[in-house]
Scaffold this motif. Structure first.
Motif, PDB file in Angstrom:
ATOM      1  N   SER A  73     -32.547  17.864  35.135  1.00 32.38           N
ATOM      2  CA  SER A  73     -32.223  18.971  36.629  1.00 32.38           C
ATOM      3  C   SER A  73     -33.248  19.689  36.904  1.00 32.38           C
ATOM      4  N   ARG A  75     -35.399  22.807  39.250  1.00 28.19           N
ATOM      5  CA  ARG A  75     -34.551  23.692  41.032  1.00 28.19           C
ATOM      6  C   ARG A  75     -37.021  24.238  41.370  1.00 28.19           C
ATOM      7  N   ASP A  80     -31.966  22.519  44.165  1.00 31.29           N
ATOM      8  CA  ASP A  80     -31.702  21.777  43.148  1.00 31.29           C
ATOM      9  C   ASP A  80     -32.440  19.837  43.117  1.00 31.29           C
ATOM     10  N   ARG A 106     -26.512  24.190  31.942  1.00 32.86           N
ATOM     11  CA  ARG A 106     -25.331  24.035  33.369  1.00 32.86           C
ATOM     12  C   ARG A 106     -23.810  24.129  32.570  1.00 32.86           C
ATOM     13  N   ARG A 109     -23.617  27.357  34.091  1.00 36.65           N
ATOM     14  CA  ARG A 109     -23.691  27.352  35.635  1.00 36.65           C
ATOM     15  C   ARG A 109     -21.904  27.082  35.736  1.00 36.65           C
ATOM     16  N   GLU A 171     -23.792  22.646  47.983  1.00 30.13           N
ATOM     17  CA  GLU A 171     -24.780  23.404  48.318  1.00 30.13           C
ATOM     18  C   GLU A 171     -24.192  25.073  49.486  1.00 30.13           C
ATOM     19  N   TYR A 176     -20.113  26.700  45.282  1.00 33.48           N
ATOM     20  CA  TYR A 176     -21.406  26.623  45.113  1.00 33.48           C
ATOM     21  C   TYR A 176     -22.189  27.367  43.566  1.00 33.48           C
ATOM     22  N   SER A 178     -26.122  28.307  40.965  1.00 34.28           N
ATOM     23  CA  SER A 178     -26.953  27.918  40.432  1.00 34.28           C
ATOM     24  C   SER A 178     -28.047  28.577  39.421  1.00 34.28           C
TER      25      SER A 178
END
Length: 288
Positions: A73, A75, A80, A106, A109, A171, A176, A178
């Motif tokens: 993962s 960004r 993402d 994660r 998040r 998103e 959502y 991030s």
């Protein structure tokens, strides 16, 4: 080298197990690959390689080539971005430490998502999400949004997985979240430093081909995932042309996560595949 019909050997280079947000054990994915006539598959769980060993052992018993992989993962430009790694050393201590740090991000998040959902009046806790696994969550496994979506469906806040994402988790939706992540090119370096080969995953999902081109130029991966369950024919053609333009290996895979609420997510195992030639090119690139 793609989703073509009649290929003698077929390899699905994108599949997930319950080590991240897939539904099956690694051995079950391998068994399914055998049943579908695949010559091999890659295990590419999110930010973990915890499922690779079991899959390799199952593959040796069943005569299915299991390619050790990961999906990291990252960004970039507020989006993402996922980076696939193949043929990497899954026992590399530096890689394992780095992946552990990503799972910590994660986890933070996930906590933010839960808090946002609670602020919307949704009665949900992280403990409930973990309990929904039906087993303890190992330290080297990762929890993702599909797990949260499962809980939303189970508690009646969404009709199915897609509805949970469309209402809350995708998103731009109210649930959502991030956190800052590493850049795609850093993930590509991590993969190379662990002896593997890097591929940019599902570029069509980012909705920004200029960004995709920029990532390819800066990150210098060996390949780009041209064939994916969420790519239509026009996108496949566009990214095949992009792969040719940058001298990259056009790869592909189903992004199989198993069956949730009766629906296969993203695509069925083997529905997107590449030939043995593509696998050989990736192996050679990893060895360079």
């Amino acid at each position: 080298m793609n989703t073509g019909n009649g290929s003698a050997q077929r390899f699905d280079l994108h599949s997930h197990t319950r080590a991240s947000d897939g539904m099956n054990t690694p051995a079950e994915n391998v068994r399914l690959a055998k049943e579908k006539g695949l010559a091999g598959l890659a295990i590419t769980d999110h930010d973990t390689v915890a499922g690779v060993r079991e899959a390799v052992e199952a593959g040796e018993k069943l005569g299915v080539l299991v390619i050790p992989g990961v999906e990291i993962s990252t960004r970039a430009a507020g989006k993402d971005i996922h980076v696939l790694g193949y043929f990497l050393d899954t026992r590399n201590s530096t890689l394992l430490e780095r992946l552990a740090s990503l799972r910590e991000t994660r986890e933070a998040r996930n906590g933010q998502i839960i808090r946002k959902l609670q602020e919307l009046g949704i009665a949900i806790t992280l403990d409930e999400v973990i309990a929904g696994l039906g087993r303890p969550l190992r330290n080297d496994e990762s929890l993702g949004r599909p797990h949260i979506a499962d809980t939303l469906v189970r508690k009646g806040y969404a009709n199915d997985l897609r509805d949970a994402f469309d209402r809350y988790l995708a998103e731009g939706k109210p649930g959502y979240a991030s956190l800052p992540r590493i850049a795609p090119e850093e993930a590509m370096n991590w993969i190379r430093e662990a002896g593997g080969v890097a591929v940019l995953a599902h570029p069509g999902l980012y909705g920004d081909d200029d960004l995709v081109s920029d990532i390819l130029e800066r990150g210098r991966p060996a390949g780009v995932e041209v064939y994916h369950s969420d790519h239509g024919p026009e996108e496949e053609q566009r990214y095949a042309s992009m792969a040719e333009r940058y001298g990259l290996i056009p790869t592909g895979g189903s992004d199989y996560h198993g069956v949730r609420q009766g629906v296969v997510f993203h695509g069925d195992l083997g529905s997107r595949y590449v030939s043995g030639e593509c696998v050989g090119l990736l192996r050679d690139a990893a060895a360079d």
